[in-house]
Design an enzyme around this catalytic site. Structure first.
Site, short mmCIF file in Angstrom:
data_model
loop_
_atom_site.label_atom_id
_atom_site.label_comp_id
_atom_site.label_asym_id
_atom_site.label_seq_id
_atom_site.Cartn_x
_atom_site.Cartn_y
_atom_site.Cartn_z
N GLY A 127 5.59 7.94 0.59
CA GLY A 127 5.93 8.35 1.95
C GLY A 127 7.03 9.40 1.95
CG ASN A 150 7.10 -2.70 -0.45
OD1 ASN A 150 7.78 -1.86 0.12
ND2 ASN A 150 5.81 -2.90 -0.17
N GLY A 153 11.92 1.11 1.82
CA GLY A 153 12.62 1.82 2.90
C GLY A 153 12.47 3.32 2.82
CB CYS A 211 6.94 2.35 7.13
SG CYS A 211 8.07 1.65 5.91
CE LYS A 246 -1.10 2.47 4.21
NZ LYS A 246 -0.44 2.84 2.93
CG ASN A 273 1.76 0.20 5.89
OD1 ASN A 273 2.25 -0.39 4.94
ND2 ASN A 273 2.17 1.39 6.26
CB THR A 274 2.88 -4.10 3.79
OG1 THR A 274 3.87 -3.33 4.47
CG2 THR A 274 2.60 -3.49 2.43
#
Lengths: 399, 287
Positions: A127, A150, A153, A211, A246, A273-274
């Site tokens: 990113g 994770n 950042g 994110c 995303k 994404n996560t």
């Protein structure tokens, strides 16, 4: 031998007779001219010394050829065309649908000689933001059952440094590099996209609006339909590069957001994404990660990713790139069945750096085994047969 | 040597202390190409849902026999899985990784300081130093006599000094308390262990010049041109080098997961480290 090329397209959705089939099933047509020939298999398995990586468990589909393929097998593999077009109007052609996910493969150079990057479908780089970011406080990663958390950042040197340092490297590669971009405001995203526009070696942009690890910016764009639409449209106006967006799984219903992103002009959607998560320190006095929360990835999130791909596939007609817990060919085929046309491998690379390249080989072998010349017929097979009927489905799974 | 994926055959596995194991692997590529301070990233069985490899310092490497050893403590499922591996099993290792210890060619006296399992981080440096004809003192700290690394596993040439927290063997107290007795003798010091220990050592090293009254003479050691922080030449001149630890993802510098805070911003333990000169680390960030 000149192989016939088969192209999968997604643009033409006003199909008449075929529309009783799944809406997501791509039309497959023969085309001899449209593509620049890509040397898909510069080396077949067995051509270079391979170590026993202890990853035999991965090949549980019984597909890939372990030994050097015979002449006939080689010809059969040659006839398989794994190429896929992710941005039909702008052109983002991948030699195969196995990509590596942002954040897990750095800028493509870190794995060095361990991985032959040229044989990956596409690389999504770490990113990238307008200004350099130092990232979150350590510790930043921890293992969880079947996955990892994770909270890096978005540590990165800033878009200008990325272009200067890696642009010339990427330019020499035939593997497309998609730059993942993040920001705190729409202006940030637009400015980063503008600076990437026209840079040789940059094949596309993946908009990271999801994110979970930065306090300000990022996630708020993925959880609100209008914000997602606004940022996508703004970046769309700023660049002609192929644009992937995303999605975040940390929302109640992802479908209106996906629809808004499609309407705003995205070429493809990446999902997912996560998932936001937390781990506790061993002495149980605080959160383990320096940032308290982290993003969960790995096999643990595969069912969530499948559910979201399945839902999104029924409301959008642009290509879907699936990501979430892929560790073997079975996982890839699962995502294809739910409507994805390409996949990204992420966390599994850490344990098995050769996995993305091997999945491409295994997919080709699987096509040969099924007598296919492309994997188009494998896409969307698990989706409901009548388009639209299932949108009520899935509601019961919603948290 | 650049990193590569290696299939390493387990040839011996033994428990040297309660919960601590040394395993020997036949891995000629790693044995020949590794330097003290580097590590390998070992893949554990994936049937149990372990998704990450485990990083281990290379404990010893013998190019003549092609054998490397790893020294670890069973702390979780990954290391427990390792202890169940049998002779003949092949393990997937990525390595050698990271930057090694940098010994100044002029250094004659090396002080090696290890806390607990930190011995695994500096053990190979003792071999290299003895091979190069340097004098080595190893200071070792542990909880009690039961946790003290056996002297039989060290080269005969090194002087081995032990401190235990409960006084059951050697000095009663922390290993850092022994350092002042050797700091005048030592040309360079190398340490691996808990971050609190490394932090204390860094503070001691910073005040060493004044305590010893060492004058800055001429261009020797840091006079004259300054090497960029973190460069090999700067590290070679550093009095104290430390091997840091952090939970790790990829181990090749791609995921940025294993950072520690340095004075120049985040530093990747897997790429810029695991060995750092003490002055590269922002010690105030370490608890």
């Amino acid at each position: 031998m000149k192989a016939k090329r088969t192209i999968i397209t997604f643009g033409d959705m006003r199909v008449g007779k075929d529309s009783n089939r799944s809406k997501r099933t791509p039309t497959v047509r023969k085309d001899k001219t449209a593509i620049i020939p890509v040397d898909r298999f510069p080396a077949l398995p067995g051509d270079r010394p391979r170590v026993e990586t202890g990853s035999a468990a991965v090949a549980d589909l019984g597909a890939p050829a372990a030994a050097r393929p015979s002449m006939a097998e080689r010809e059969a593999l040659d006839r398989v065309d794994l190429s896929v077009e992710l941005a039909p109007t702008r052109g983002l052609r991948l030699a195969n649908p196995i990509m590596v996910a942002s954040g897990t493969f750095g800028y493509g150079v870190e794995y060095g000689e361990v991985v032959d990057v040229q044989r990956i479908g596409a690389i999504c780089c770490k990113g990238t933001t307008l200004r350099p970011r130092a990232g979150n406080a350590p510790p930043r990663v921890t293992e969880t059952p079947g996955g990892m958390l994770n909270s890096i950042g978005l540590q990165n040197p800033g878009v200008d440094a990325v272009i200067e340092k890696y642009g010339p490297v990427w330019q020499g590669w035939k593997v497309p590099v998609i730059v993942n971009i993040a920001g705190e405001s729409i202006e940030d995203y637009v400015e980063v996209a503008r600076r990437l526009d026209g840079v040789p070696g940059v094949a596309g942009i993946e908009l990271n609006i999801s994110c979970p690890n930065v306090g300000k910016g990022g996630l708020q764009f993925a959880i609100d339909r209008d914000a997602a639409r606004a940022v996508t449209a703004a970046v769309r106006r700023a660049t002609d590069l192929p644009l992937l967006v995303k999605l975040s799984p940390n929302v109640a219903d992802v479908r209106p957001i996906a629809k808004a992103i499609e309407e705003a002009g995205a070429d493809a959607i990446t999902a997912i994404n996560t998932l936001s998560g937390l781990a506790v320190s061993p002495d149980r006095t605080r959160a383990l990660l320096g940032n308290t929360f982290g993003g969960l990835s790995g096999p643990a999130i595969k069912p969530v990713a499948l559910r979201i791909v399945y839902e999104v596939a029924q409301v959008v007609s642009i290509p879907i790139v699936a990501i979430g817990g892929i560790t073997n060919l079975g996982d890839v085929l699962d995502f294809f069945a739910c409507g994805a046309v390409a996949v990204q491998v992420g966390t599994a690379i850490f344990a098995d750096p050769e996995l993305p390249v091997r999945l491409g080989e295994e997919l080709a072998a699987e096509c040969v085994r099924r007598g296919l010349t492309s994997y188009g017929p494998l896409v969307g097979t698990a989706l409901p047969k009548r388009a639209g009927a299932s949108s009520a489905k899935g509601a019961e799974y919603r948290p | 040597m650049t990193m590569r994926l290696v299939s390493a055959e387990l040839v011996e596995s033994r428990q040297i202390l309660p919960g601590q194991w040394i395993q020997s692997f036949n891995a000629p590529e790693l044995a020949a190409g590794s330097r003290a301070g580097q590590f390998v990233h070992v893949r554990t069985g994936d049937y149990s849902g372990l998704v990450l490899r485990r990083p281990f310092s290379i404990n010893t490497a013998d190019p003549a026999t092609g054998i490397i050893t790893l020294h670890f403590r069973t702390v979780g499922r990954g290391t427990e899985w390792l202890t169940r591996a049998r002779e003949g099993d092949r393990l997937d290792m990525l390595g050698p990784l990271g930057r090694p210890f940098e010994v100044d060619p002029r250094s004659r006296h090396l002080l090696l300081i290890a806390g607990g399992l930190g011995m695994a981080g500096i053990r190979m440096l003792a071999d290299e130093a003895v091979r190069d004809g340097r004098q080595v003192v190893v200071l070792f700290g542990a909880q009690s006599a039961a946790h003290v690394y056996p002297s039989s596993l060290l080269p005969d040439e090194v002087e081995y000094v032990v401190a235990t927290d409960d006084g059951s063997l050697g000095h009663h107290g922390f290993v850092t308390e022994l350092v002042t007795q050797y700091e005048a003798w030592a040309d360079q010091a190398f340490a691996c262990g808990p971050h609190a220990m490394l932090k204390r050592l860094a503070a001691l090293a910073a005040g060493r010049r004044e305590r010893l009254g060492v004058a800055k003479l001429g261009r020797k050691r840091g006079g004259g041109k300054q090497d960029p922080l973190g460069s090999t030449s700067a590290r070679r001149k550093a009095f104290l080098q430390v091997s840091m630890e952090q939970t790790m993802g990829c181990a090749v510098g791609a995921c940025l997961g294993c950072t520690v805070i340095g004075v120049d911003g985040p530093q990747r333990v897997c790429r810029e480290g695991p060995v750092f000169a003490a002055e590269e680390i922002a010690w105030e960030s370490i608890a």
